[in-house]
Design an enzyme around this catalytic site. Structure first.
Site, PDB file in Angstrom:
ATOM      1  N   ASN A  16       1.271  -1.491  -0.236  1.00 43.80           N
ATOM      2  CA  ASN A  16       0.411   0.064   0.164  1.00 43.80           C
ATOM      3  C   ASN A  16       0.923   1.460  -0.321  1.00 43.80           C
ATOM      4  O   ASN A  16       0.927   1.785   0.409  1.00 43.80           O
ATOM      5  CB  ASN A  16      -1.227  -0.593   1.413  1.00 43.80           C
ATOM      6  CG  ASN A  16      -2.013   1.166   1.411  1.00 43.80           C
ATOM      7  OD1 ASN A  16      -1.630   2.032   0.681  1.00 43.80           O
ATOM      8  ND2 ASN A  16      -1.956   1.196   2.177  1.00 43.80           N
ATOM      9  N   TRP A  17       1.109   2.081  -0.903  1.00 47.96           N
ATOM     10  CA  TRP A  17       1.485   2.961  -1.032  1.00 47.96           C
ATOM     11  C   TRP A  17       1.352   4.406  -0.481  1.00 47.96           C
ATOM     12  O   TRP A  17       2.114   5.524  -0.599  1.00 47.96           O
ATOM     13  CB  TRP A  17       1.800   3.731  -2.655  1.00 47.96           C
ATOM     14  CG  TRP A  17       2.522   2.423  -3.474  1.00 47.96           C
ATOM     15  CD1 TRP A  17       3.199   0.758  -3.149  1.00 47.96           C
ATOM     16  CD2 TRP A  17       3.039   2.022  -5.038  1.00 47.96           C
ATOM     17  NE1 TRP A  17       4.288   0.244  -3.863  1.00 47.96           N
ATOM     18  CE2 TRP A  17       3.965   1.078  -5.197  1.00 47.96           C
ATOM     19  CE3 TRP A  17       3.044   3.309  -5.556  1.00 47.96           C
ATOM     20  CZ2 TRP A  17       3.920   0.893  -7.176  1.00 47.96           C
ATOM     21  CZ3 TRP A  17       3.641   3.023  -7.269  1.00 47.96           C
ATOM     22  CH2 TRP A  17       4.306   1.945  -7.569  1.00 47.96           C
ATOM     23  N   LYS A  18       0.493   4.787  -0.033  1.00 50.58           N
ATOM     24  CA  LYS A  18      -0.933   5.480   0.370  1.00 50.58           C
ATOM     25  C   LYS A  18      -0.388   6.387  -0.759  1.00 50.58           C
ATOM     26  O   LYS A  18      -0.166   6.192  -1.913  1.00 50.58           O
ATOM     27  CB  LYS A  18       0.071   5.576   1.911  1.00 50.58           C
ATOM     28  CG  LYS A  18      -0.515   4.582   2.426  1.00 50.58           C
ATOM     29  CD  LYS A  18       0.684   4.492   4.035  1.00 50.58           C
ATOM     30  CE  LYS A  18      -0.051   2.754   4.685  1.00 50.58           C
ATOM     31  NZ  LYS A  18       0.716   3.220   6.845  1.00 50.58           N
ATOM     32  N   HIS A 102      -9.416   0.758   6.595  1.00 52.97           N
ATOM     33  CA  HIS A 102      -8.079   0.861   6.698  1.00 52.97           C
ATOM     34  C   HIS A 102      -7.990   1.715   7.467  1.00 52.97           C
ATOM     35  O   HIS A 102      -8.951   2.274   7.885  1.00 52.97           O
ATOM     36  CB  HIS A 102      -6.904   1.286   5.520  1.00 52.97           C
ATOM     37  CG  HIS A 102      -5.379   1.617   6.161  1.00 52.97           C
ATOM     38  ND1 HIS A 102      -4.659   2.146   6.294  1.00 52.97           N
ATOM     39  CD2 HIS A 102      -4.965   0.640   5.597  1.00 52.97           C
ATOM     40  CE1 HIS A 102      -3.703   1.702   6.472  1.00 52.97           C
ATOM     41  NE2 HIS A 102      -3.674   0.969   6.179  1.00 52.97           N
ATOM     42  N   GLU A 104      -6.534   4.010   8.517  1.00 52.26           N
ATOM     43  CA  GLU A 104      -6.308   5.208   8.223  1.00 52.26           C
ATOM     44  C   GLU A 104      -7.767   5.873   7.978  1.00 52.26           C
ATOM     45  O   GLU A 104      -7.826   7.102   8.468  1.00 52.26           O
ATOM     46  CB  GLU A 104      -4.843   5.609   7.132  1.00 52.26           C
ATOM     47  CG  GLU A 104      -3.673   5.697   7.976  1.00 52.26           C
ATOM     48  CD  GLU A 104      -2.344   5.337   6.722  1.00 52.26           C
ATOM     49  OE1 GLU A 104      -1.215   4.706   7.905  1.00 52.26           O
ATOM     50  OE2 GLU A 104      -2.898   4.912   6.276  1.00 52.26           O
ATOM     51  N   GLU A 174      -4.885  -5.263  11.228  1.00 50.22           N
ATOM     52  CA  GLU A 174      -3.881  -4.106  11.304  1.00 50.22           C
ATOM     53  C   GLU A 174      -4.050  -3.656  12.732  1.00 50.22           C
ATOM     54  O   GLU A 174      -4.357  -2.585  13.184  1.00 50.22           O
ATOM     55  CB  GLU A 174      -3.477  -3.128  10.310  1.00 50.22           C
ATOM     56  CG  GLU A 174      -4.850  -2.652   9.758  1.00 50.22           C
ATOM     57  CD  GLU A 174      -5.042  -1.420   8.768  1.00 50.22           C
ATOM     58  OE1 GLU A 174      -4.033  -1.049   8.859  1.00 50.22           O
ATOM     59  OE2 GLU A 174      -6.250  -0.842   8.640  1.00 50.22           O
ATOM     60  N   GLY A 180       3.510   2.412  11.248  1.00 49.71           N
ATOM     61  CA  GLY A 180       4.254   3.062  11.415  1.00 49.71           C
ATOM     62  C   GLY A 180       4.613   3.536  12.257  1.00 49.71           C
ATOM     63  O   GLY A 180       5.556   4.675  12.660  1.00 49.71           O
ATOM     64  N   SER A 215       3.903  -2.841  10.646  1.00 50.16           N
ATOM     65  CA  SER A 215       5.660  -2.767  10.887  1.00 50.16           C
ATOM     66  C   SER A 215       6.567  -4.208  10.557  1.00 50.16           C
ATOM     67  O   SER A 215       7.126  -4.288  10.986  1.00 50.16           O
ATOM     68  CB  SER A 215       5.912  -1.908  12.055  1.00 50.16           C
ATOM     69  OG  SER A 215       5.838  -0.532  11.926  1.00 50.16           O
ATOM     70  N   GLY A 236       3.391  -0.575   4.472  1.00 46.88           N
ATOM     71  CA  GLY A 236       2.859   0.072   4.068  1.00 46.88           C
ATOM     72  C   GLY A 236       4.349   0.517   3.633  1.00 46.88           C
ATOM     73  O   GLY A 236       4.802   0.582   2.382  1.00 46.88           O
ATOM     74  N   GLY A 237       4.989   1.695   4.280  1.00 51.03           N
ATOM     75  CA  GLY A 237       6.431   1.749   3.880  1.00 51.03           C
ATOM     76  C   GLY A 237       7.299   1.065   3.255  1.00 51.03           C
ATOM     77  O   GLY A 237       8.660   0.818   2.373  1.00 51.03           O
TER      78      GLY A 237
END
Length: 254
Positions: A16-18, A102, A104, A174, A180, A215, A236-237
């Protein structure tokens, strides 16, 4: 039980590049990822870029088994919903997976359990695969509410479509406190929740892929993936670094 002995579920890694990237950095990232993920594998891989880069991403993935996913979707089929994207539009773009619920989106856009369930339905209506995200906050975990929160989030969808709908869906656990933050649930903590989710879904639960998202890194992925009920990762990251992403994909390729 070692996952290598479990033939029921195929591992899945989703990046997920966000709200990150541009045409140049996306091209550089995907060139490395595609080059490093050639041939046959025992795991599936998807990337979820921002909507403006769908066409560019499809072009870059043309010679790869990696598929396109979306970060969100509208619950509506069409209409006066400025800025929204429907599941039918995503299907037009050869999208395979769609993330719904998600953390967020739940926190920043105040998406309710009911709205998330409606999005789940909208995605399946177009024969796409929803990735339903569930998870608790640090406060909820510390006060012993984690499983109750996850039950509520999952049950909102089950009450709408029933457990059988999950035959064509993915669930992602999650824990919000581990997204994150650099913190990660221990493999045992994650396994406990994944098993809980599987039990809630009844018979179909044994066939549902349940991903861990919190993470995940190259240095902890292999240990997480050995857990009986962990079927891959929602990243994510880590999905923005080609080597990190490929290392996690290879850890799932068992």
């Amino acid at each position: 039980m070692n996952k290598a002995n479990n033939t029921k579920r195929r591992q899945l890694v989703v990046g997920n590049w966000k709200m990150n990237g541009n045409q140049r950095t996306n091209a550089e990232l995907l060139a490395k990822v595609v080059a490093g993920w050639q041939g046959k594998h025992n795991a599936d891989v998807a990337v979820c870029p921002p909507f403006p880069y769908f066409q560019h991403t499809l072009e870059l993935l043309a010679s790869s088994s990696i598929v396109l996913g979306a970060q969100s979707v509208s619950e509506y089929e069409s209409g006066a919903y400025t800025g929204e994207v429907s599941a039918r539009m995503l299907a037009d773009w050869q999208c395979r997976y769609v993330i719904v619920g998600h953390n967020e989106r739940r926190r920043m856009q105040q998406e309710s359990d009911t709205q998330v369930a409606q999005k789940f339905v909208a995605v399946q209506r177009e024969q796409l695969v929803p990735i339903l995200c569930v998870g608790e906050s640090l406060e909820q975990r510390e006060t012993g509410q984690a499983l109750a929160v996850i039950h509520r989030q999952l049950n909102a969808v089950v009450e709408s479509v029933g457990c059988d709908a999950f035959e064509h869906a993915v669930v992602a656990y999650e824990p919000v406190w581990a997204v994150g933050t650099g913190k990660t649930a221990t493999p045992q903590q994650a396994q406990e929740v994944h098993h809980f989710i599987r039990e809630l879904l009844g018979d179909v639960g044994q066939r549902v892929r349940i991903l861990y998202g919190g993470s995940v890194k190259a240095n902890n992925a292999a240990q997480l993936f050995t857990m009986t009920d962990i079927d891959g990762a929602l990243l994510g990251g880590a999905s923005l670094d080609a080597e990190e992403f490929l290392s996690i994909c290879r850890a799932a390729d068992i």
